[in-house]
Scaffold this motif. Structure first.
Motif, PDB file in Angstrom:
ATOM      1  N   SER A  95      37.792  44.553  54.258  1.00 30.79           N
ATOM      2  CA  SER A  95      38.588  43.718  53.356  1.00 30.79           C
ATOM      3  C   SER A  95      38.489  42.271  53.793  1.00 30.79           C
ATOM      4  CB  SER A  95      40.047  44.175  53.330  1.00 30.79           C
ATOM      5  OG  SER A  95      40.591  44.244  54.637  1.00 30.79           O
ATOM      6  N   PHE A 106      40.261  41.116  48.800  1.00 31.51           N
ATOM      7  CA  PHE A 106      39.180  41.889  48.206  1.00 31.51           C
ATOM      8  C   PHE A 106      38.639  42.877  49.236  1.00 31.51           C
ATOM      9  CE2 PHE A 106      39.465  37.846  46.100  1.00 31.51           C
ATOM     10  CZ  PHE A 106      39.289  38.128  44.757  1.00 31.51           C
ATOM     11  N   TYR A 146      41.192  45.653  45.328  1.00 33.58           N
ATOM     12  CA  TYR A 146      41.837  44.333  45.238  1.00 33.58           C
ATOM     13  C   TYR A 146      43.342  44.512  45.377  1.00 33.58           C
ATOM     14  CZ  TYR A 146      43.584  39.921  43.372  1.00 33.58           C
ATOM     15  OH  TYR A 146      44.246  38.734  43.221  1.00 33.58           O
ATOM     16  N   LYS A 148      47.202  42.052  45.861  1.00 25.63           N
ATOM     17  CA  LYS A 148      47.817  40.722  45.891  1.00 25.63           C
ATOM     18  C   LYS A 148      49.328  40.856  45.985  1.00 25.63           C
ATOM     19  CE  LYS A 148      48.024  36.254  43.536  1.00 25.63           C
ATOM     20  NZ  LYS A 148      47.763  35.526  44.802  1.00 25.63           N
ATOM     21  N   GLY A 157      48.076  46.695  44.047  1.00 23.52           N
ATOM     22  CA  GLY A 157      46.678  46.832  44.428  1.00 23.52           C
ATOM     23  C   GLY A 157      46.006  47.920  43.616  1.00 23.52           C
ATOM     24  N   ASN A 159      41.918  50.187  43.096  1.00 25.14           N
ATOM     25  CA  ASN A 159      40.519  50.448  43.421  1.00 25.14           C
ATOM     26  C   ASN A 159      39.798  50.954  42.184  1.00 25.14           C
ATOM     27  OD1 ASN A 159      41.090  50.048  46.220  1.00 25.14           O
ATOM     28  ND2 ASN A 159      41.633  52.216  46.437  1.00 25.14           N
TER      29      ASN A 159
END
Length: 334
Positions: A95, A106, A146, A148, A157, A159
């Motif tokens: 990450s 990311f 991702y 945040k 988050g 995937n």
């Protein structure tokens, strides 16, 4: 739209998706079950109660929102699992916190499975078999993640991952001249994971929720199945908050997850982790109900050298009538 409204919207959306996903239960009918194996030694040591953990890149395997507040610019996890029947898992994750995490975190993940070498045979006559050599089944999952932090309390988050499983080539028919007709048996599909984390504001109490392996239905010849879709909700809390001990020297985390798998009964994941001087961790966990899996235990070591954080984790699992399981994980952070 303010941040509070965004947070509420995400929670409602997650609940709607999970409710629709589990409306029709297909017990023991999920495929690509390798996606259900918890490879991380750290997470396995605490009974896989990982939904409400803020951590490193390996969070993408459990709750992708967990990497939203990553402090390292780069975090890498590599590991191996010695599974039952000599099956071996290799996995890795990385990450990246670019521009101090201004645009979120990311990540990438990969998992490969080696099922070993098996004999390929067909029926020959009324009571015999013909040996047609060997084949080696494999499985792969590779994804992008991702996460945040939308506020000081709320993080999200997700995937997106490519999943493939191959059972090799096998005889499906015999030609008119006696030659064998082979067909390759493999399937691939895109799958999705979603997760949220919520800081309650009361000491270290943290709630999490995740939905993993959401995908379309797959069909092998005449039989269709879905991936092992799993909905989890859980919390974590540091008991040191209730004492006068220095939190820089001690941490005693308790973790509880409630899990609703598509193809099994609801499960409870219980875990505990004691860390001293942020360097050595001792872990224990339990999953119930479970057909064979019993006590989980593990230990972890963490140290920073020349600005690079290095960690090593080991986990042991009692797996009933099968061989005991061993997992090893190495982490690097900078």
């Amino acid at each position: 739209m303010n941040k509070l409204k965004i947070e509420v919207l995400f929670v409602i959306l997650a609940l709607i998706v999970s409710g629709n996903s589990f409306a029709q239960s297909k017990r023991a009918q999920a495929g690509m079950k390798f996606l259900s194996v918890a490879n991380s030694a750290k997470i396995s040591g605490i009974g896989e109660a990982a939904t409400a953990i803020e951590g490193r890149s390996e969070s993408m395997f459990f709750n992708p929102a967990g990497m939203a507040r990553q402090t390292n610019m780069v975090d890498v996890t590599l590991g191996q699992t010695e599974w039952i029947a000599d099956i071996k898992y290799l996995y890795g994750s990385a990450s990246f916190s670019l521009f101090d995490g201004k645009y979120g975190i990311f990540g990438v993940t990969i998992t490969t499975v080696d099922y070993g070498t098996l004999n390929r045979t067909i029926r020959s006559g009324s009571d015999g078999y013909t040996d047609l050599g060997t084949y080696s089944p494999t499985a792969l999952s590779a994804g992008l993640g991702y996460a945040k932090a939308l506020s000081d309390k709320f993080a999200v988050g997700g995937n997106i991952k490519y999943v493939r499983q191959s059972f090799g080539e096998h005889v499906t028919s015999i030609g008119s001249s006696g030659e064998y007709q082979y067909e390759k048996f493999e399937k691939d599909v895109m799958a999705f994971d979603f997760g949220i984390l919520y800081h309650t504001g009361w000491k270290s109490l943290l709630f999490g929720m995740s939905i993993r392996n959401f995908s379309e239905e797959i069909k092998y010849i005449d039989e269709s199945f879905q991936l092992p879709l799993t909905f989890k909700i859980g919390f974590s809390f540091d008991l040191i908050d209730l004492t006068d001990f220095n939190k820089d020297d001690h941490s005693l985390m308790i973790l509880v997850d409630a899990s609703h798998p598509r193809d099994y009964d609801e499960q409870l994941n219980l875990g505990m982790q004691y860390t001293i001087f942020n360097a050595v961790s001792f872990r224990a966990g339990y999953i119930t109900p479970s057909d064979e899996q019993g006590l989980n235990a593990g230990v972890g070591f963490n140290h920073t050298i020349a600005g690079v954080n290095i960690g090593f984790d080991y986990a042991y699992t009692d797996f009933g009538i099968f061989d005991n399981l061993h997992r090893f994980t190495v982490t690097l952070g900078y």
